[in-house]
Write a protein that holds these residues in place. Sequence first.
Motif, PDB file in Angstrom:
ATOM      1  N   VAL A  90       0.843  -1.207   0.000  1.00 20.24           N
ATOM      2  CA  VAL A  90       0.000   0.000   0.000  1.00 20.24           C
ATOM      3  C   VAL A  90       0.874   1.251   0.000  1.00 20.24           C
ATOM      4  CG1 VAL A  90      -1.656   1.348   1.345  1.00 20.24           C
ATOM      5  CG2 VAL A  90      -1.983  -1.114   1.063  1.00 20.24           C
ATOM      6  N   ALA A  91       1.938   1.236   0.800  1.00 15.99           N
ATOM      7  CA  ALA A  91       2.854   2.381   0.839  1.00 15.99           C
ATOM      8  C   ALA A  91       3.479   2.622  -0.532  1.00 15.99           C
ATOM      9  CB  ALA A  91       3.940   2.160   1.882  1.00 15.99           C
ATOM     10  N   GLY A  92       3.805   1.530  -1.246  1.00 16.68           N
ATOM     11  CA  GLY A  92       4.359   1.663  -2.589  1.00 16.68           C
ATOM     12  C   GLY A  92       3.369   2.277  -3.560  1.00 16.68           C
ATOM     13  N   LEU A  93       2.105   1.881  -3.451  1.00 16.89           N
ATOM     14  CA  LEU A  93       1.072   2.442  -4.325  1.00 16.89           C
ATOM     15  C   LEU A  93       0.861   3.932  -4.052  1.00 16.89           C
ATOM     16  CD1 LEU A  93      -1.537  -0.469  -4.202  1.00 16.89           C
ATOM     17  CD2 LEU A  93      -0.073   0.157  -6.130  1.00 16.89           C
ATOM     18  N   VAL A  94       0.866   4.301  -2.771  1.00 22.11           N
ATOM     19  CA  VAL A  94       0.713   5.707  -2.394  1.00 22.11           C
ATOM     20  C   VAL A  94       1.900   6.519  -2.913  1.00 22.11           C
ATOM     21  CG1 VAL A  94       0.632   7.333  -0.465  1.00 22.11           C
ATOM     22  CG2 VAL A  94      -0.733   5.232  -0.384  1.00 22.11           C
ATOM     23  N   ALA A  95       3.111   5.962  -2.769  1.00 20.84           N
ATOM     24  CA  ALA A  95       4.303   6.655  -3.264  1.00 20.84           C
ATOM     25  C   ALA A  95       4.229   6.844  -4.784  1.00 20.84           C
ATOM     26  CB  ALA A  95       5.563   5.869  -2.894  1.00 20.84           C
TER      27      ALA A  95
END
Length: 621
Positions: free
Chosen positions: A330-335
Amino acid sequence: MFFAISGYLITKTLLERPASNGIRFFLGFYRRRFQRIAPALFFYLAITSALTAYFVPRSFLGQGSFNTAKWAVFGASNIQLVLSSDGYFGDRMPYNPFVQTWSLGVEEQFYLFYPIILLLISIALYRKNRQLEKFGKLILILATVISFVVCVQQTSADPLRSFYLLPARFWELAAGALLYILVSRNPKHYLNKPALVPGLFLSGLALIFGSLAYATVAKFPFWWAIPAVVGALALIQVANNLANPSLARIAPLFTNKRVVFIGKISYSLYLWHWGIFVLMRWTIGIESLWTKTLALGLTFFASWFSYRWIETPPRRSAWVKKRSDLAVVVAGLVAGALCFQLVVAVSSWATVHNSKATLPWFRDNIAIAKMLNSVEKTLVGRGHKVVFVGDSHAGHYKNVAQWTAIKTDSGKKMIRQYGCGFVNLMHAAPSTCVGDDYFINKIKDATSPGDIVVLSSFSIPRIAELWGPLDKKALLAGVEGKQAAKARADVLASSVGVVKRLQAMGLTVVLAAPTPVFETPPDRCHRWFNRHNPACTAGFKTDRGYQLQLRAPVMKSYRSLSAQTGAILWDPFNLLCPANPCRSEVNGRFRYIDQHHLSPNGNIVVFKDFLNLARQIWQKN
């Protein structure tokens, strides 16, 4: 080679963690991919977008760069390059700092489908189910064969898609995967015999160097990708057998600290080398020994920095390791979403910045207003319109069309197909272009009797390529040769019928003669950091006598077409080049955007002459 190695390593990584649960299998895989790929990619896209916004002018060569960057955030730049019809070896590609991400796009799309196939094998290994394992291998082999068939067919039928898209490239990644599944995991496999290792090493090197030396664009990826892939597989197999005594002399080469270091920073090298090379092409150039040395130095520094401070921390951070797989994904998608918004913002700023950078050097609004105010408006064009038709050389008269409409109360229309001339008396349009009927139908739909149709196409050779000047004597010999003369004669014969068809519609046809061409592109060379670029050293001038010689053969065709059809020949050459030398820059104002397209300031020079011509035509009618 990159695809084969990647397919091998991804398969090795996944099968070393046999799956007991499908969701965990996928989340764990994508977590590792995000940690490995996303930080360095997003950092590269952000920094390079900012540099591109400042250093790259708004021009044909610079078009599409930010779109490539946006799609690269989501691993789809290869798709964008196909949709925009930008071939890897096209004019714009050496000037797009994000084009290398196409291969990362292929790899990331591979990650979407391949783990589904490998999940069967992984579960089979976990449960020790031989039948399920064979079924998974069979699916992978079938997918590989299908991809190879697509590659064979598309390389000739649709080269752009075969080069850029996953269907024709899947087999290259799958080849590495099959090497691990069928060979590396089976110690008793024939290819794991020690006696074969020296032969594999020499064969691998020969295949790779042979493909590097002799591969051709027309036969890539089929069939020239085959020796590169097979050679890469051979060297991977050798690397798995370094303990073999016969490799005692070369084994230290593979484990040397410097070689290992190159391997560690290879991903960042892949990203940064191209961006640095491209930005140097746009600025100081990259042709001399010192600029090439500087480019290599900057590449290694940027790659080391990216590896040390951007790639490594997310993979080794104890805090990140404690986070769940889902949280990291999820953090990767947000980034990724944030990186995309940053690229969009930088792109918007670049549009404003480049627009300001053209004022007043390429577009002098004060001079334009003064000129328009000095011209009396009449209603002679009411109910009619001027239509400019052709390639980008129809487009470079867009200001003339607009100002003519204003001062005659007429309408305007531009019918353009970039790179596809219409009644181009130098040669026929490429086979990939739309035909004459396309243009004629467009003109028919846009006009009515009494309208003026201006046919304008790029009809003399360039005297410089993107990297610098060409051999002028050879160019002149080419246009005066028998082959060029035949090409002009053929297109002249067909153009007579085209012009007469337009005249039969009640249209007045104006033939726009070729304008001067230059060696130095002002949009690339007018700023302080471009002064030493080889593309800029010729200056903003060219010999008038040579220009007249270069255009003389095609001008015979223009005069002949005018004589045979009664079409009006409009020649702005003397306005743009009244004396020797011809100049693309006069008193700090550029009449050209690049080597052969007029700027708004150039339109000022020819506008009144064309306006008088249009008024004469309508007054007579």
